[in-house]
Scaffold this motif. Sequence first.
Motif, PDB file in Angstrom:
ATOM      1  N   GLY A  88       0.806  -1.204   0.000  1.00 34.02           N
ATOM      2  CA  GLY A  88       0.000   0.000   0.000  1.00 34.02           C
ATOM      3  C   GLY A  88       0.839   1.253   0.000  1.00 34.02           C
ATOM      4  N   ALA A  89       2.158   1.107   0.235  1.00 35.06           N
ATOM      5  CA  ALA A  89       3.072   2.249   0.206  1.00 35.06           C
ATOM      6  C   ALA A  89       3.143   2.824  -1.204  1.00 35.06           C
ATOM      7  N   LEU A  90       3.509   4.113  -1.284  1.00 34.04           N
ATOM      8  CA  LEU A  90       3.621   4.795  -2.569  1.00 34.04           C
ATOM      9  C   LEU A  90       5.073   5.119  -2.892  1.00 34.04           C
ATOM     10  N   ASP A  91       5.370   5.123  -4.167  1.00 31.91           N
ATOM     11  CA  ASP A  91       6.686   5.508  -4.672  1.00 31.91           C
ATOM     12  C   ASP A  91       6.453   6.309  -5.939  1.00 31.91           C
ATOM     13  N   HIS A  92       6.783   7.597  -5.911  1.00 31.88           N
ATOM     14  CA  HIS A  92       6.527   8.464  -7.053  1.00 31.88           C
ATOM     15  C   HIS A  92       7.249   8.007  -8.313  1.00 31.88           C
TER      16      HIS A  92
END
Length: 225
Positions: A88-92
């Motif tokens: 669920g983490a984000l990485d641009h």
Amino acid sequence: MPLDSYGVLSGTLHRHFRDQPGPQGRWSHVTLEVDAPAGRYRCAVAVDGAQPATGVQWKVLTLAASILDPVPAMGPGYHELSAYSGSGALDHLRHPALADRPGFLFVRRPPAWLQRLLDRLHPPHPWVAGTPLDAAAALEPLLVPGREILLFGAPLGQGLGMHDIHQNQGAPHGSRWWPDNGPWQDGATLTRRPDGQYDVFLSKFTTQADQTDAEGHPAQSPEGP
């Protein structure tokens, strides 16, 4: 090492306001007040850099809830997220729905027909550059009181609040943010639309690299002083 703590706050937007400008007329954040089971959180979305010469960049997207799984089903409150794809983490720079050109690297510009095909399959999501006022103006239409909101970033050390709601990788070597670099720990502001999709605001600073290594440092940055 990366951020000490990273996660997502799920709640309901109460209101937002711009910080008061400092002595030189500069201001750095749009502050959001978000209601969640533990109480009302104060969350600072950075729209200006710490140094006068540091510019801000941003992008605004609309994503289906399924792209953000498993976060939308976690329910109201703060949830710690592990820094890897699928948590669920984000990485641009690595998340296929957020990156400008996910998965493609060409030594030379591809032929026009191939570029058109790639644009249809994976629409580009370039960063927009401007002033802090421009960035705030891009963010604020998403901030409708009463909407469900997701804020990705780091919890405050004391009290109810979130910060680091911006890209958290690619800071240059020698800067005080270098130790916080890491993949899959980027911040973002998302509000849920009536149709169930999410409006997304991402921001970064011009000093932060657009390509990073496995530790979140600039891809071609030196390893030492």
